[in-house]
Motif scaffolding. Structure first.
Motif, PDB file in Angstrom:
ATOM      1  N   CYS A 191       0.617  -1.441   0.315  1.00  0.00           N
ATOM      2  CA  CYS A 191      -0.044  -0.417  -0.020  1.00  0.00           C
ATOM      3  C   CYS A 191       0.837   1.790  -0.248  1.00  0.00           C
ATOM      4  O   CYS A 191       0.524   2.115  -0.103  1.00  0.00           O
ATOM      5  CB  CYS A 191      -1.251   0.076   1.182  1.00  0.00           C
ATOM      6  SG  CYS A 191      -0.427   0.222   2.573  1.00  0.00           S
ATOM      7  N   GLY A 192       2.170   1.266   0.251  1.00  0.00           N
ATOM      8  CA  GLY A 192       2.872   2.696   0.428  1.00  0.00           C
ATOM      9  C   GLY A 192       3.097   3.454   1.251  1.00  0.00           C
ATOM     10  O   GLY A 192       3.461   4.126   1.971  1.00  0.00           O
ATOM     11  N   ALA A 193       1.850   2.813   2.449  1.00  0.00           N
ATOM     12  CA  ALA A 193       1.749   4.533   3.627  1.00  0.00           C
ATOM     13  C   ALA A 193       2.777   3.762   4.599  1.00  0.00           C
ATOM     14  O   ALA A 193       2.918   5.480   4.906  1.00  0.00           O
ATOM     15  CB  ALA A 193       0.349   3.897   4.273  1.00  0.00           C
ATOM     16  N   CYS A 194       3.493   3.352   4.604  1.00  0.00           N
ATOM     17  CA  CYS A 194       4.876   3.333   5.793  1.00  0.00           C
ATOM     18  C   CYS A 194       6.526   4.065   4.600  1.00  0.00           C
ATOM     19  O   CYS A 194       7.084   3.936   5.632  1.00  0.00           O
ATOM     20  CB  CYS A 194       4.645   1.906   6.115  1.00  0.00           C
ATOM     21  SG  CYS A 194       5.636   0.536   4.937  1.00  0.00           S
ATOM     22  N   SER A 195       6.441   4.941   3.513  1.00  0.00           N
ATOM     23  CA  SER A 195       7.324   4.409   3.023  1.00  0.00           C
ATOM     24  C   SER A 195       8.178   5.970   4.169  1.00  0.00           C
ATOM     25  O   SER A 195       7.488   7.278   4.059  1.00  0.00           O
ATOM     26  CB  SER A 195       7.340   5.220   1.384  1.00  0.00           C
ATOM     27  OG  SER A 195       5.974   4.095   0.921  1.00  0.00           O
ATOM     28  N   ILE A 196       9.441   5.613   3.843  1.00  0.00           N
ATOM     29  CA  ILE A 196       9.930   7.060   4.750  1.00  0.00           C
ATOM     30  C   ILE A 196      11.355   6.579   3.568  1.00  0.00           C
ATOM     31  O   ILE A 196      11.838   5.762   2.564  1.00  0.00           O
ATOM     32  CB  ILE A 196      10.846   6.286   6.199  1.00  0.00           C
ATOM     33  CG1 ILE A 196      11.373   4.532   5.780  1.00  0.00           C
ATOM     34  CG2 ILE A 196       9.089   6.596   6.972  1.00  0.00           C
ATOM     35  CD1 ILE A 196      11.740   4.908   7.505  1.00  0.00           C
ATOM     36  N   GLU A 197      12.782   7.477   4.036  1.00  0.00           N
ATOM     37  CA  GLU A 197      13.404   7.785   3.217  1.00  0.00           C
ATOM     38  C   GLU A 197      14.116   7.286   4.341  1.00  0.00           C
ATOM     39  O   GLU A 197      14.871   7.583   5.177  1.00  0.00           O
ATOM     40  CB  GLU A 197      13.810   8.936   3.127  1.00  0.00           C
ATOM     41  CG  GLU A 197      15.012   9.283   2.587  1.00  0.00           C
ATOM     42  CD  GLU A 197      15.202  10.886   1.664  1.00  0.00           C
ATOM     43  OE1 GLU A 197      14.560  11.968   1.259  1.00  0.00           O
ATOM     44  OE2 GLU A 197      15.551  11.535   2.831  1.00  0.00           O
ATOM     45  N   VAL A 198      15.305   6.050   4.048  1.00  0.00           N
ATOM     46  CA  VAL A 198      15.934   5.474   4.523  1.00  0.00           C
ATOM     47  C   VAL A 198      17.553   5.264   3.375  1.00  0.00           C
ATOM     48  O   VAL A 198      17.771   5.271   2.382  1.00  0.00           O
ATOM     49  CB  VAL A 198      15.607   4.099   4.380  1.00  0.00           C
ATOM     50  CG1 VAL A 198      17.404   2.998   5.817  1.00  0.00           C
ATOM     51  CG2 VAL A 198      14.979   3.790   5.232  1.00  0.00           C
ATOM     52  N   ASN A 199      18.837   6.406   3.989  1.00  0.00           N
ATOM     53  CA  ASN A 199      19.669   7.076   3.227  1.00  0.00           C
ATOM     54  C   ASN A 199      18.962   6.953   1.885  1.00  0.00           C
ATOM     55  O   ASN A 199      20.154   6.616   0.845  1.00  0.00           O
ATOM     56  CB  ASN A 199      20.629   5.498   3.848  1.00  0.00           C
ATOM     57  CG  ASN A 199      21.409   4.646   4.700  1.00  0.00           C
ATOM     58  OD1 ASN A 199      21.245   5.891   5.785  1.00  0.00           O
ATOM     59  ND2 ASN A 199      21.655   3.854   5.028  1.00  0.00           N
ATOM     60  N   GLY A 200      18.349   8.557   1.763  1.00  0.00           N
ATOM     61  CA  GLY A 200      18.040   8.425   0.944  1.00  0.00           C
ATOM     62  C   GLY A 200      17.725   7.862  -0.312  1.00  0.00           C
ATOM     63  O   GLY A 200      17.412   8.550  -1.285  1.00  0.00           O
ATOM     64  N   ASP A 201      17.184   6.712   0.047  1.00  0.00           N
ATOM     65  CA  ASP A 201      16.249   5.650  -0.931  1.00  0.00           C
ATOM     66  C   ASP A 201      15.323   5.693  -0.065  1.00  0.00           C
ATOM     67  O   ASP A 201      14.159   6.012   1.034  1.00  0.00           O
ATOM     68  CB  ASP A 201      16.131   4.427  -0.882  1.00  0.00           C
ATOM     69  CG  ASP A 201      17.785   4.413  -1.759  1.00  0.00           C
ATOM     70  OD1 ASP A 201      18.838   5.034  -2.405  1.00  0.00           O
ATOM     71  OD2 ASP A 201      18.724   3.470  -1.502  1.00  0.00           O
ATOM     72  N   LEU A 202      13.683   5.537  -0.467  1.00  0.00           N
ATOM     73  CA  LEU A 202      12.376   6.312  -0.417  1.00  0.00           C
ATOM     74  C   LEU A 202      12.088   4.276  -0.337  1.00  0.00           C
ATOM     75  O   LEU A 202      12.694   3.210  -0.884  1.00  0.00           O
ATOM     76  CB  LEU A 202      11.579   6.017  -2.014  1.00  0.00           C
ATOM     77  CG  LEU A 202      10.528   6.354  -1.370  1.00  0.00           C
ATOM     78  CD1 LEU A 202       9.821   7.407  -0.629  1.00  0.00           C
ATOM     79  CD2 LEU A 202       9.630   6.746  -3.001  1.00  0.00           C
ATOM     80  N   VAL A 203      12.039   3.949   0.946  1.00  0.00           N
ATOM     81  CA  VAL A 203      12.193   2.535   1.636  1.00  0.00           C
ATOM     82  C   VAL A 203      10.662   1.953   2.106  1.00  0.00           C
ATOM     83  O   VAL A 203       9.993   3.016   2.671  1.00  0.00           O
ATOM     84  CB  VAL A 203      12.868   2.423   2.965  1.00  0.00           C
ATOM     85  CG1 VAL A 203      12.710   1.500   3.830  1.00  0.00           C
ATOM     86  CG2 VAL A 203      14.152   2.259   1.851  1.00  0.00           C
ATOM     87  N   ARG A 204      10.272   0.735   1.990  1.00  0.00           N
ATOM     88  CA  ARG A 204       8.573   0.410   2.848  1.00  0.00           C
ATOM     89  C   ARG A 204       9.106   0.219   3.964  1.00  0.00           C
ATOM     90  O   ARG A 204       9.951  -1.278   4.452  1.00  0.00           O
ATOM     91  CB  ARG A 204       8.350  -0.423   2.562  1.00  0.00           C
ATOM     92  CG  ARG A 204       8.037  -0.070   0.947  1.00  0.00           C
ATOM     93  CD  ARG A 204       5.955   0.046   0.089  1.00  0.00           C
ATOM     94  NE  ARG A 204       6.545   0.881  -0.892  1.00  0.00           N
ATOM     95  CZ  ARG A 204       5.288   0.342  -1.834  1.00  0.00           C
ATOM     96  NH1 ARG A 204       4.095  -0.441  -1.492  1.00  0.00           N
ATOM     97  NH2 ARG A 204       5.001   1.799  -3.193  1.00  0.00           N
ATOM     98  N   GLY A 205       8.764   0.567   5.197  1.00  0.00           N
ATOM     99  CA  GLY A 205       9.090   0.424   6.184  1.00  0.00           C
ATOM    100  C   GLY A 205       8.667  -0.737   6.851  1.00  0.00           C
ATOM    101  O   GLY A 205       9.254  -1.423   7.753  1.00  0.00           O
ATOM    102  N   CYS A 206       7.713  -1.280   6.215  1.00  0.00           N
ATOM    103  CA  CYS A 206       7.299  -2.539   6.973  1.00  0.00           C
ATOM    104  C   CYS A 206       7.404  -3.935   6.347  1.00  0.00           C
ATOM    105  O   CYS A 206       7.409  -4.689   6.836  1.00  0.00           O
ATOM    106  CB  CYS A 206       5.459  -2.732   6.589  1.00  0.00           C
ATOM    107  SG  CYS A 206       5.100  -3.097   4.833  1.00  0.00           S
ATOM    108  N   LEU A 207       8.599  -3.465   5.585  1.00  0.00           N
ATOM    109  CA  LEU A 207       9.480  -4.413   5.003  1.00  0.00           C
ATOM    110  C   LEU A 207      11.057  -4.318   5.274  1.00  0.00           C
ATOM    111  O   LEU A 207      11.797  -5.374   5.054  1.00  0.00           O
ATOM    112  CB  LEU A 207       9.064  -4.272   3.333  1.00  0.00           C
ATOM    113  CG  LEU A 207       8.055  -4.483   2.294  1.00  0.00           C
ATOM    114  CD1 LEU A 207       7.802  -4.842   1.325  1.00  0.00           C
ATOM    115  CD2 LEU A 207       7.533  -6.269   2.740  1.00  0.00           C
TER     116      LEU A 207
END
Lengths: 159, 792
Positions: free
Chosen positions: A48-64
């Motif tokens: 779903c993408g709701a948890c997308s955050i930036e990790v070290n400059g990359d867009l990441v799914r926080g649930c994965l």
């Protein structure tokens, strides 16, 4: 294997050390341990993408991603964007276009839209829709989100 | 319109303008408060053990190992909580004959659908609660599962509730005119179709959830929930958990999507409230995504055998259909699961002049998750059945689909009138909306283009729909049948010392912009800048009593209450101002936060000056002047059961005959929701609704196997519309204000979802027709299209 592990990471510019259960995913750590509840959990399986955050400059799914995998990382959440002023034009455009209703998808949608804008994406509606296609919104019908992104790229927004 | 002057007789700053929603800024900074964001001291977390068998006798639940797990505070089975809960039954007296069986939050004795809660774990964290849930052993002796609604009434099919003679929950027939004679006429063409509508669910991005806190010292329960009807839930908790109603406070803060999903009584939420009461500690329950698919109400799932008879002039001589729908093992409480079928009976063909109409529906029990009211209740079925039959009939007699509508739509000057089923209709504009649609979409040019493209093997189609939407319901919807559901709403507006205005309203906000439009109305009617208006909704302790948000009623009913309250406060303030300024109320006005001369507009005093005088320096006022600077008004619709809106929509699709894929290229909607309070918000209600309707037409379906197992209970498998597949949607308005209120606003929340599926189905069939194929089953998946084409 130990049930917990110590990690050290920087979230929205603030560095800290934390003991986390090894099975805890990143978004649960950010929400429950750091109290940054702006990141939302929608499906917990990366769709779903709701948890997308930036990790070290990359867009990441926080649930994965597990919290332990973020050891040493620099993370930016929706709260960090607001505090630093980054993405201000997009926020203004989202408000002007009403590119959110309930606001639950918004943290991930904003992060994904920012990823597109900062990546030099063009004001091409199909390309924008393709870039946003991993972020589910049940409310808007997506059109206003595409409008907002176009407004920012074409300089129609004063932040 | 004659009568006293209103806000619509003077210039306005906000009503009708695309005013940005104040709430968006907060949400864009991650400052919302959704259920899982709430943290309370000593809070515990719940997880549920759910049935993995669709129908069976529970012979044993072993919770010993779960109870022993460190971090587990309590484990409850159905038997444990039964003494503390009064069972609930989802029936209403105005749906004559509707029956259901008593329900409990956790199954007792028999389980009747996969996903039904059987046991509850309360632990120090959700993770531990889930660990413990995995340690619970449930023994179930399976019974034959009733999953096929079409055979649910067969004598050979087991009966789900032993106390009943069959699986029939409800049945109703509407029979008007002489349908048989009309179909027997030798000058009519008859078209018959079998329609299948898949089961959908809401897939709110924020799943259902609640935090319950109980204070034993005061015997008070506070229930924060992601929901739409706080006062209804207040009643339900009071009644079924044995609490004084005033001791129950229900709060809805930010709600991450609802669409009707979050307006029902769910066992897991009742159990959460009960656990808080039994433990005296806050308990949080947030459904995970699989729990949502298994337990959030489903909807649609109808099979309709429909017939239409049209004469050579294209006039509809008769419309008839039989509908069957399976609702799961119980009728949902308290709204019941018969309303969708009832809406299908009431609404099918309602845009048209139809003298002979017979509609029959059977609502049956089955061992699947329960169905109940979800956005556009019944409309997608009703509108698709009538308009697909109509378009198919038009093709049979060689008439254009716009022309056949022109000949059958109720004339715009015929109101007030009523539909074939007896629905009272007023202030509608089918013809004007249709003509606006035809012009907007450039209908003729597209038809010509499609004909040309077909020569190149490109199959495009156009499909239209003319529809009505039920909005602004009166007590005739639920209250008349005994439901604890208010159809009236209230607004309290007060002027504070600083000159700001506070609105408190019983309608609720789920992102559709309720708070924004209330602020627009209050600011315009009372006369302050909108930034000076603060709005509170969603709290039974602080707002007036009302129904919340459902059936597209927030703007029309809640908005009118707000308008009336703002007007009352204004009159009160002008009375005070007249005394202070030694003038007369009629010679003064309030504009931009100040009392001014009505003539000329010269400022006499600010609202802050006036309010500070009243609140701080009452000694300056005459003793007999006792201003309150607060006003409350309530509003309900009295002249009509519902205030209908109308909408004309069209879809343009391209079907790939090789793959069966359907792409929606364009979509147009011309909506008449009466007075448009905020065009940005209304357009988005229409667009979001259309996209939800396209989802139902092409992608969304809860797929069950014969044993009652939901096969696609993840977001990877249950397909929802995403940005890439969706078209831009053109929205236009015809504004015919309802005469039932000063505001004149009708609802706009459901037309898109109600009408888009039929339009898309018509468009797909328009594209398929040259290939000799047709489809009347939703969702129209690639596989089904290929089957229709005979390719698989």
């Amino acid at each position: 294997m130990a049930q917990t592990r110590m990690i050290r990471l920087t979230v929205n510019g603030e560095t800290g050390s934390y003991t986390v259960p090894v099975r805890q995913n990143l978004v649960d750590f950010i929400r429950n341990d750091l109290g940054l509840t702006g990141s939302h959990v929608g499906c917990e399986h990366g769709v779903c993408g709701a948890c997308s955050i930036e990790v070290n400059g990359d867009l990441v799914r926080g649930c994965l991603m597990f919290a332990v995998q973020a050891d040493g990382a620099e993370i930016t959440t929706i709260e960090g964007l607001a505090e630093s002023g980054r993405g201000a034009a997009l926020r203004a455009a989202f408000t002007a276009r009403n590119a959110l209703q309930c606001g639950y998808c918004t943290p991930g949608m904003l992060a994904t839209a920012l990823d597109y804008v900062e990546g030099g994406g063009a004001a091409d509606r199909d390309a924008i829709r393709a870039h946003l296609s991993g972020n589910y919104c049940r409310c808007t019908g997506y059109q206003s989100i595409v409008d907002a992104v176009c407004d920012v790229i074409e300089g129609r927004v004063e932040a | 319109m004659s009568g006293p002057l209103t806000i619509f007789d003077r210039p306005r700053d906000y009503i009708g303008q695309p005013v940005p929603r104040a709430d968006t800024k907060r949400l864009l900074q991650g400052r919302g408060t959704f259920i899982d964001d709430i943290q309370l001291p000593r809070m515990l977390h719940a997880a549920f053990v759910r049935s993995s068998v669709a129908h069976g006798v529970i012979t044993g639940i072993d919770v010993a190992e779960a109870r022993a797990l460190p971090g587990v505070v309590a484990v409850y089975t159905g038997a444990d909580i039964a003494p503390h809960v009064e069972p609930y039954v989802g029936v209403l007296s105005h749906l004559a004959g509707l029956r259901s069986a008593p329900q409990m939050p956790l199954a007792v004795g028999v389980t009747r659908w996969i996903g039904e809660p059987l046991a509850m774990i309360v632990a120090q964290s959700r993770a531990v609660a889930e660990d413990a849930a995995a340690l619970v052993t449930v023994e179930i002796d399976p019974l034959e599962a009733v999953t096929d609604m079409e055979t649910a009434l067969d004598p050979a099919t087991p009966v789900i509730h032993a106390e009943m003679d069959s699986n029939l929950a409800w049945e109703r027939t509407v029979d008007v005119g002489d349908v048989d004679a009309a179909f027997a006429r030798d000058d009519v063409t008859v078209v018959e179709r079998r329609f299948r509508f898949g089961r959908h669910t809401g897939v709110t991005l924020e799943t259902r959830g609640a935090v319950a806190a109980y204070d034993p010292s005061e015997d008070e329960l506070t229930f924060w929930y992601s929901g739409q009807a706080p006062h209804m839930m207040q009643f339900i908790f009071a009644k079924h958990l044995g609490l004084p109603e005033e001791n129950v406070r229900v709060v809805s803060q930010d709600v991450g999507g609802s669409f009707g999903i979050k307006i029902h009584t769910y066992g897991d939420e009742v159990a959460t409230a009960l656990a808080a009461k039994l433990l005296g500690r806050p308990v949080k329950f947030v459904a995970d995504r699989m729990e949502s698919f298994l337990s959030d109400i489903h909807a649609r799932d109808h099979v309709v055998d429909g017939r239409i008879a049209v004469d050579a002039e294209g006039r509809v001589a008769a419309l008839a259909f039989d509908d069957i729908t399976g609702i799961g093992p119980f009728s949902m409480y308290p709204r019941t699961s018969a309303i969708e079928a009832n809406q299908v009976l009431n609404l099918t063909g309602a845009p048209y002049v139809i003298g002979n109409y017979r509609a029959h529906a059977k609502v049956v029990f089955q061992n699947k998750n329960m169905m109940c009211q979800y956005r556009a209740v019944g409309h997608p079925i009703a509108m698709a059945v009538a308009d697909c039959l109509l378009e198919d009939a038009a093709h049979e007699i060689g008439m254009d689909v716009v022309e056949i509508r022109r000949r059958n739509l109720i004339p715009d000057d015929a109101y007030p009138t009523q539909s074939a089923s007896g629905m009272k209709l007023d202030d509608l504009s089918h013809h004007k909306s249709l003509e606006t649609l035809v012009e907007t979409m450039d209908y003729d040019a597209r038809r010509a283009e499609h004909a040309k493209l077909r020569e190149d093997g490109i199959y495009r189609g156009l499909g239209l729909i003319s529809m009505v939407e039920v909005t602004n319901p009166s007590p005739m919807f639920y209250g008349i049948g005994g439901a604890p559901i208010a159809s009236q709403d209230g607004a309290t507006i007060r002027l504070d010392a600083g000159g700001g205005v506070h609105v408190s309203s019983s309608v609720t906000e789920q992102g559709q912009g309720t708070n924004a439009i209330l602020a627009q109305i209050a600011a315009d009617v009372f006369g302050v800048p909108i930034a000076r208006v603060k709005v509170t909704t969603g709290d039974t302790r602080t707002t007036p009593y009302g129904g919340g948000t459902w059936a597209s009623r927030g703007a029309g009913i809640g908005g009118e209450a707000c308008l009336q309250a703002a007007q009352a406060l204004k009159e009160q303030v002008l009375e005070v101002a007249a005394v202070i300024l030694q003038s007369a109320p009629g010679k003064l006005d309030i504009r931009a936060g100040a009392v001014v001369d009505a003539e000329g507009g010269a400022e006499r005093m600010t609202l802050s000056d006036l309010a500070r005088t009243v609140y701080y320096r009452g000694n300056e006022l005459p003793a007999d002047l006792k201003p309150e600077l607060v006003a409350t008004r309530h509003y309900r619709v009295t002249d009509f059961p519902f205030v209908f809106t109308n909408c004309a929509m069209a879809a343009e699709v391209e079907v790939d005959p090789e793959t069966g894929f359907v792409q929606v290229l364009n979509f147009w909607a011309v909506e008449d929701c009466g007075r448009v309070i905020n065009p940005v918000l209304v357009d988005e209600q229409v667009r979001g609704g259309v996209v939800q309707g396209i989802g139902g037409a092409l992608y969304e379906e809860c797929i069950y196997d014969a044993e009652g197992q939901l096969q696609n209970a993840t977001m990877a498998d249950y397909l929802v519309p995403m940005a890439f597949e969706m078209p831009d949607i053109v929205v236009k308005h015809v504004e015919t204000p309802t005469k039932t209120s000063v505001l004149g606003a009708k609802g706009a929340g459901e037309a898109g979802t109600g009408g888009a599926p039929g339009a898309v189905m018509n468009a797909v069939n328009d594209a398929l027709r040259p290939l000799g194929a047709e489809i009347h089953q939703m969702p129209m998946t690639p596989e089904r299209i290929l089957r229709a084409l005979g390719k698989v």
